[in-house]
Enzyme design. Structure first.
Site, PDB file in Angstrom:
ATOM      1  N   LYS A 157      -8.743  23.490 -17.839  1.00 48.13           N
ATOM      2  CA  LYS A 157      -9.155  24.968 -17.911  1.00 48.13           C
ATOM      3  C   LYS A 157     -10.366  24.955 -18.995  1.00 48.13           C
ATOM      4  O   LYS A 157     -10.002  25.400 -20.164  1.00 48.13           O
ATOM      5  CB  LYS A 157      -7.891  25.583 -18.543  1.00 48.13           C
TER       6      LYS A 157
HETATM    7  N1  PPE Z   1      -6.182  28.668 -10.869  1.00 50.01           N
HETATM    8  C1  PPE Z   1      -7.146  29.100 -11.895  1.00 50.01           C
HETATM    9  C2  PPE Z   1      -8.772  28.989 -11.574  1.00 50.01           C
HETATM   10  C3  PPE Z   1      -6.484  29.809 -12.785  1.00 50.01           C
HETATM   11  O1  PPE Z   1      -7.411  30.300 -13.717  1.00 50.01           O
HETATM   12  C4  PPE Z   1      -5.215  29.903 -13.105  1.00 50.01           C
HETATM   13  C5  PPE Z   1      -4.569  30.414 -14.184  1.00 50.01           C
HETATM   14  C6  PPE Z   1      -4.445  29.178 -11.801  1.00 50.01           C
HETATM   15  C7  PPE Z   1      -5.097  28.689 -10.912  1.00 50.01           C
HETATM   16  C8  PPE Z   1      -2.934  29.420 -12.037  1.00 50.01           C
HETATM   17  O2  PPE Z   1      -2.679  28.497 -13.086  1.00 50.01           O
HETATM   18  P1  PPE Z   1      -0.934  28.677 -13.663  1.00 50.01           P
HETATM   19  O3  PPE Z   1      -1.352  29.826 -14.604  1.00 50.01           O
HETATM   20  O4  PPE Z   1      -0.765  27.304 -14.183  1.00 50.01           O
HETATM   21  O5  PPE Z   1       0.021  28.759 -12.755  1.00 50.01           O
HETATM   22  N2  PPE Z   1      -5.399  31.528 -14.523  1.00 50.01           N
HETATM   23  C9  PPE Z   1      -5.176  31.867 -15.888  1.00 50.01           C
HETATM   24  C10 PPE Z   1      -6.150  32.825 -16.492  1.00 50.01           C
HETATM   25  C11 PPE Z   1      -6.531  33.868 -15.726  1.00 50.01           C
HETATM   26  C12 PPE Z   1      -7.433  34.838 -16.390  1.00 50.01           C
HETATM   27  O6  PPE Z   1      -7.912  36.125 -15.915  1.00 50.01           O
HETATM   28  O7  PPE Z   1      -7.812  34.484 -17.664  1.00 50.01           O
HETATM   29  C13 PPE Z   1      -3.558  32.827 -16.016  1.00 50.01           C
HETATM   30  O8  PPE Z   1      -3.212  33.110 -15.037  1.00 50.01           O
HETATM   31  O9  PPE Z   1      -3.306  32.883 -17.202  1.00 50.01           O
END
Ligand code: PPE
Length: 304
Positions: A157
């Site tokens: 991230k």
């Molecule tokens: N892919 C991406 C690109 C992503 O940013 C997230 C989380 C996920 C998959 C899902 O990952 P997880 O949260 O571990 O299940 N995105 C974060 C940020 C969103 C935002 O707008 O900022 C979140 O969901 O917190």
């Protein structure tokens, strides 16, 4: 944004308005930072953070991947995240840890810039809207491809990587969709701008593998386990665009998005255009697990 009172900054609880970094911070200019998104839920025994330690471990991993030195141990950041929820008296919260480089030099090498560690928390409702959670959202396949392993690190991230997500999200909104699905540079389905994607066909659940260039989502892993424990077959598979059109069900997972059904993709209805049974099952199980109603998954909840 629902402001809270305090933000944790390198060991100090700072009033929300004073949690600032310098205008010449390396992270602002070059996107050199890593972050997390975590949710705390109201449970019968008070607020609890969903898979907090795993999120902080992923923050550390992202920092390793991008070679950002981390000043605080996993244990310390876990405790700080709890403190932020507590000190702001939040019954439920979205928690946002960030490690970014401060000011020092604007050479591309951030070596002379001290990292800044921040953990904020505030109240954040349904990421894609209450109506989206209930009835599903409309999505479009983006013209922007998810950045490749040869470009940045998809399974980390990193803050700068989210410029890619911002392009996809804005394009989707301008086209009248709620969210984008990004293909990778090989043309295979990757994920949403901030969510992982699941597809259901003939009772089998499929999701792209990490090798498709996705973030290895913690919600994704949780939903895979919840569905498998419920007797539903789930597997990783390379997916192409037309798989989306032939799916019986599609849904997104993510910390912010939780489990969000997709009712339409590229103007084509998904199934009958209503959230399908497996999507609803995933939503129900996830909701029960995060609010402490399923004994088998209580170890996913870390009390505040
Ligand atoms: N892919 C991406 C690109 C992503 O940013 C997230 C989380 C996920 C998959 C899902 O990952 P997880 O949260 O571990 O299940 N995105 C974060 C940020 C969103 C935002 O707008 O900022 C979140 O969901 O917190």
């Amino acid at each position: 944004m629902d402001k809270a009172q305090f933000i944790w900054m390198d060991g100090v609880m700072v009033p929300w308005a004073d949690a600032q970094v310098h205008a010449l911070s390396h992270g602002l200019h070059y996107g050199t930072g890593v972050f997390e998104g975590i949710r705390a839920y109201a449970t019968a025994t008070g607020p609890a953070v969903f898979r907090l330690t795993e999120h902080i471990q992923r923050l550390h991993r992202s920092a390793v991947a991008y070679e950002i030195p981390v000043a605080w141990s996993v244990e310390h950041l876990v405790e700080a995240a709890r403190e932020v929820v507590k000190v702001n008296s939040l019954p439920s919260a979205y928690i946002r840890p960030l490690i970014t480089y401060g000011a020092g030099s604007l050479s591309l090498d951030p070596g002379a810039c001290a990292p800044v560690t921040v953990i904020a928390a505030w109240t954040w409702g349904a990421y894609l809207g209450e109506d989206g959670v209930r009835n599903g959202i409309s999505v479009g396949v983006s013209s922007w491809r998810r950045f490749a392993e040869s470009t940045l690190i998809p399974n980390a991230k990193g803050t700068g990587g989210y410029l890619n997500s911002v392009l996809a999200k804005r394009e989707a909104l301008q086209a009248g969709f709620d969210e984008a699905i990004m293909l990778n540079t090989a043309g295979l389905v990757a994920e949403g701008s901030g969510e992982n994607l699941f597809l259901v066909r003939d009772g089998v659940v499929m999701t792209p593998a990490v090798s498709a260039g996705i973030l290895d989502g913690i919600t994704r892993a949780s939903v895979i386990q919840l569905l498998q424990d419920d007797g539903i077959e789930v597997g990783e598979a390379p997916l192409v665009r037309s798989d989306l059109y032939y799916a019986d069900e599609l849904f997104f997972t993510g910390t912010a998005a939780e489990v969000t059904p997709i009712r339409e993709v590229d103007h084509r209805p998904v199934g009958n255009g209503r959230p399908g049974p497996i999507t609803q099952r995933a939503q129900d199980l996830f909701h029960e697990a995060v609010t402490g109603k399923l004994d088998a998954y209580l170890n996913w909840l870390e009390p505040v």
